[in-house]
Scaffold this motif. Structure first.
Motif, PDB file in Angstrom:
ATOM      1  N   LYS A 145     -30.447  33.998 -19.284  1.00 13.84           N
ATOM      2  CA  LYS A 145     -31.572  34.494 -18.479  1.00 13.84           C
ATOM      3  C   LYS A 145     -31.405  34.129 -17.010  1.00 13.84           C
ATOM      4  O   LYS A 145     -31.666  34.939 -16.120  1.00 13.84           O
ATOM      5  CB  LYS A 145     -32.891  33.929 -19.015  1.00 13.84           C
ATOM      6  N   ARG A 146     -30.948  32.909 -16.736  1.00 14.21           N
ATOM      7  CA  ARG A 146     -30.753  32.481 -15.358  1.00 14.21           C
ATOM      8  C   ARG A 146     -29.601  33.248 -14.702  1.00 14.21           C
ATOM      9  O   ARG A 146     -29.669  33.594 -13.528  1.00 14.21           O
ATOM     10  CB  ARG A 146     -30.479  30.971 -15.279  1.00 14.21           C
ATOM     11  N   ILE A 147     -28.557  33.524 -15.455  1.00 18.99           N
ATOM     12  CA  ILE A 147     -27.429  34.297 -14.931  1.00 18.99           C
ATOM     13  C   ILE A 147     -27.866  35.720 -14.616  1.00 18.99           C
ATOM     14  O   ILE A 147     -27.523  36.264 -13.562  1.00 18.99           O
ATOM     15  CB  ILE A 147     -26.244  34.275 -15.925  1.00 18.99           C
ATOM     16  N   GLN A 148     -28.639  36.315 -15.504  1.00 15.59           N
ATOM     17  CA  GLN A 148     -29.133  37.676 -15.255  1.00 15.59           C
ATOM     18  C   GLN A 148     -29.981  37.722 -13.989  1.00 15.59           C
ATOM     19  O   GLN A 148     -29.849  38.634 -13.169  1.00 15.59           O
ATOM     20  CB  GLN A 148     -29.932  38.181 -16.457  1.00 15.59           C
ATOM     21  N   LEU A 149     -30.836  36.734 -13.809  1.00 15.46           N
ATOM     22  CA  LEU A 149     -31.661  36.658 -12.606  1.00 15.46           C
ATOM     23  C   LEU A 149     -30.788  36.496 -11.358  1.00 15.46           C
ATOM     24  O   LEU A 149     -30.988  37.175 -10.354  1.00 15.46           O
ATOM     25  CB  LEU A 149     -32.649  35.493 -12.716  1.00 15.46           C
ATOM     26  N   ALA A 150     -29.802  35.619 -11.436  1.00 17.25           N
ATOM     27  CA  ALA A 150     -28.906  35.392 -10.297  1.00 17.25           C
ATOM     28  C   ALA A 150     -28.125  36.656  -9.947  1.00 17.25           C
ATOM     29  O   ALA A 150     -27.933  36.971  -8.772  1.00 17.25           O
ATOM     30  CB  ALA A 150     -27.950  34.241 -10.625  1.00 17.25           C
ATOM     31  N   GLN A 151     -27.694  37.400 -10.960  1.00 15.41           N
ATOM     32  CA  GLN A 151     -26.970  38.641 -10.704  1.00 15.41           C
ATOM     33  C   GLN A 151     -27.877  39.687 -10.061  1.00 15.41           C
ATOM     34  O   GLN A 151     -27.430  40.436  -9.194  1.00 15.41           O
ATOM     35  CB  GLN A 151     -26.376  39.188 -11.997  1.00 15.41           C
ATOM     36  N   LYS A 152     -29.133  39.718 -10.448  1.00 13.65           N
ATOM     37  CA  LYS A 152     -30.074  40.675  -9.866  1.00 13.65           C
ATOM     38  C   LYS A 152     -30.273  40.448  -8.369  1.00 13.65           C
ATOM     39  O   LYS A 152     -30.523  41.387  -7.633  1.00 13.65           O
ATOM     40  CB  LYS A 152     -31.425  40.613 -10.576  1.00 13.65           C
ATOM     41  N   ILE A 153     -30.173  39.197  -7.947  1.00 15.95           N
ATOM     42  CA  ILE A 153     -30.348  38.928  -6.513  1.00 15.95           C
ATOM     43  C   ILE A 153     -29.014  38.934  -5.771  1.00 15.95           C
ATOM     44  O   ILE A 153     -28.965  38.603  -4.598  1.00 15.95           O
ATOM     45  CB  ILE A 153     -31.131  37.621  -6.262  1.00 15.95           C
ATOM     46  N   GLY A 154     -27.939  39.276  -6.486  1.00 19.97           N
ATOM     47  CA  GLY A 154     -26.669  39.503  -5.824  1.00 19.97           C
ATOM     48  C   GLY A 154     -25.633  38.396  -5.872  1.00 19.97           C
ATOM     49  O   GLY A 154     -24.631  38.469  -5.163  1.00 19.97           O
ATOM     50  N   LEU A 155     -25.833  37.378  -6.694  1.00 21.92           N
ATOM     51  CA  LEU A 155     -24.821  36.337  -6.794  1.00 21.92           C
ATOM     52  C   LEU A 155     -23.593  36.863  -7.517  1.00 21.92           C
ATOM     53  O   LEU A 155     -23.709  37.587  -8.503  1.00 21.92           O
ATOM     54  CB  LEU A 155     -25.356  35.111  -7.537  1.00 21.92           C
ATOM     55  N   GLY A 156     -22.432  36.490  -7.022  1.00 21.35           N
ATOM     56  CA  GLY A 156     -21.170  36.916  -7.606  1.00 21.35           C
ATOM     57  C   GLY A 156     -20.635  35.893  -8.588  1.00 21.35           C
ATOM     58  O   GLY A 156     -21.201  34.811  -8.782  1.00 21.35           O
ATOM     59  N   GLU A 157     -19.496  36.234  -9.171  1.00 24.76           N
ATOM     60  CA  GLU A 157     -18.858  35.393 -10.189  1.00 24.76           C
ATOM     61  C   GLU A 157     -18.576  33.982  -9.670  1.00 24.76           C
ATOM     62  O   GLU A 157     -18.824  33.006 -10.368  1.00 24.76           O
ATOM     63  CB  GLU A 157     -17.562  36.059 -10.649  1.00 24.76           C
ATOM     64  N   GLU A 158     -18.050  33.873  -8.468  1.00 21.78           N
ATOM     65  CA  GLU A 158     -17.711  32.555  -7.925  1.00 21.78           C
ATOM     66  C   GLU A 158     -18.956  31.697  -7.694  1.00 21.78           C
ATOM     67  O   GLU A 158     -18.945  30.497  -7.959  1.00 21.78           O
ATOM     68  CB  GLU A 158     -16.905  32.677  -6.629  1.00 21.78           C
ATOM     69  N   GLN A 159     -20.032  32.312  -7.204  1.00 20.03           N
ATOM     70  CA  GLN A 159     -21.273  31.570  -6.999  1.00 20.03           C
ATOM     71  C   GLN A 159     -21.858  31.113  -8.335  1.00 20.03           C
ATOM     72  O   GLN A 159     -22.352  29.993  -8.452  1.00 20.03           O
ATOM     73  CB  GLN A 159     -22.289  32.417  -6.242  1.00 20.03           C
ATOM     74  N   LEU A 160     -21.797  31.981  -9.339  1.00 21.31           N
ATOM     75  CA  LEU A 160     -22.293  31.618 -10.668  1.00 21.31           C
ATOM     76  C   LEU A 160     -21.495  30.453 -11.241  1.00 21.31           C
ATOM     77  O   LEU A 160     -22.066  29.499 -11.779  1.00 21.31           O
ATOM     78  CB  LEU A 160     -22.225  32.813 -11.610  1.00 21.31           C
ATOM     79  N   ALA A 161     -20.181  30.515 -11.122  1.00 23.34           N
ATOM     80  CA  ALA A 161     -19.331  29.450 -11.651  1.00 23.34           C
ATOM     81  C   ALA A 161     -19.549  28.149 -10.880  1.00 23.34           C
ATOM     82  O   ALA A 161     -19.557  27.065 -11.478  1.00 23.34           O
ATOM     83  CB  ALA A 161     -17.868  29.874 -11.615  1.00 23.34           C
ATOM     84  N   ALA A 162     -19.736  28.233  -9.565  1.00 19.14           N
ATOM     85  CA  ALA A 162     -19.997  27.029  -8.770  1.00 19.14           C
ATOM     86  C   ALA A 162     -21.316  26.386  -9.194  1.00 19.14           C
ATOM     87  O   ALA A 162     -21.412  25.157  -9.309  1.00 19.14           O
ATOM     88  CB  ALA A 162     -20.018  27.369  -7.284  1.00 19.14           C
ATOM     89  N   ALA A 163     -22.315  27.210  -9.445  1.00 14.93           N
ATOM     90  CA  ALA A 163     -23.598  26.681  -9.926  1.00 14.93           C
ATOM     91  C   ALA A 163     -23.435  26.069 -11.312  1.00 14.93           C
ATOM     92  O   ALA A 163     -23.983  24.995 -11.593  1.00 14.93           O
ATOM     93  CB  ALA A 163     -24.649  27.783  -9.935  1.00 14.93           C
ATOM     94  N   ALA A 164     -22.672  26.732 -12.185  1.00 15.55           N
ATOM     95  CA  ALA A 164     -22.423  26.199 -13.531  1.00 15.55           C
ATOM     96  C   ALA A 164     -21.712  24.851 -13.450  1.00 15.55           C
ATOM     97  O   ALA A 164     -22.014  23.927 -14.223  1.00 15.55           O
ATOM     98  CB  ALA A 164     -21.602  27.192 -14.348  1.00 15.55           C
ATOM     99  N   GLU A 165     -20.802  24.718 -12.500  1.00 16.85           N
ATOM    100  CA  GLU A 165     -20.093  23.455 -12.324  1.00 16.85           C
ATOM    101  C   GLU A 165     -21.057  22.350 -11.889  1.00 16.85           C
ATOM    102  O   GLU A 165     -21.008  21.228 -12.395  1.00 16.85           O
ATOM    103  CB  GLU A 165     -18.978  23.642 -11.296  1.00 16.85           C
ATOM    104  N   LYS A 166     -21.946  22.654 -10.952  1.00 13.91           N
ATOM    105  CA  LYS A 166     -22.940  21.675 -10.506  1.00 13.91           C
ATOM    106  C   LYS A 166     -23.866  21.274 -11.658  1.00 13.91           C
ATOM    107  O   LYS A 166     -24.213  20.100 -11.818  1.00 13.91           O
ATOM    108  CB  LYS A 166     -23.776  22.223  -9.354  1.00 13.91           C
TER     109      LYS A 166
END
Length: 112
Positions: A47-68
């Motif tokens: 759900k959080r990934i879907q929300l992040a994608q809707k506001i335009g976050l890319g793969e690298e930003q998603l992975a960086a957030a997942a790492e944090k």
């Protein structure tokens, strides 16, 4: 809540330093609900990934957030199931590059 409290601002820019603060604001009972069952954890991430994608976050930003998030969980939360225990052990033995790849894989896992 004002924008300065959010990890992602209205322009879609991610402030990685605020990830820990955002996770700290989750009530302990809600954390337990999210983390006690691995499928619930995946669903929450999806759900959080879907929300992040809707506001335009890319793969690298998603992975960086997942790492944090993984860094935070490794430092502050005890694994509540065997899947989380395995992820923690992999995280602890992994190099920086391996952790980055694992973060990418976690994003993919949560999407599917």
């Amino acid at each position: 809540m004002s924008e300065h409290n959010h990890v992602v601002n209205k322009d879609g820019n991610v402030t990685m330093a605020k990830v820990s603060d955002a996770l700290d604001r989750i009530e302990p009972e809600q954390k337990d609900v999210i983390l006690k069952n691995f499928e619930d954890f995946r669903s929450y991430l999806r759900k959080r990934i879907q929300l992040a994608q809707k506001i335009g976050l890319g793969e690298e930003q998603l992975a960086a957030a997942a790492e944090k998030i993984a860094d935070y969980l490794a430092a502050h939360e005890e694994p509540r199931n065997s899947e989380e225990k395995l992820l923690l052990e992999l995280w602890k033995v992994g190099s920086k590059e391996e952790r980055q790849r694992l973060a990418h894989m976690l994003v993919k896992l949560a999407r599917n």
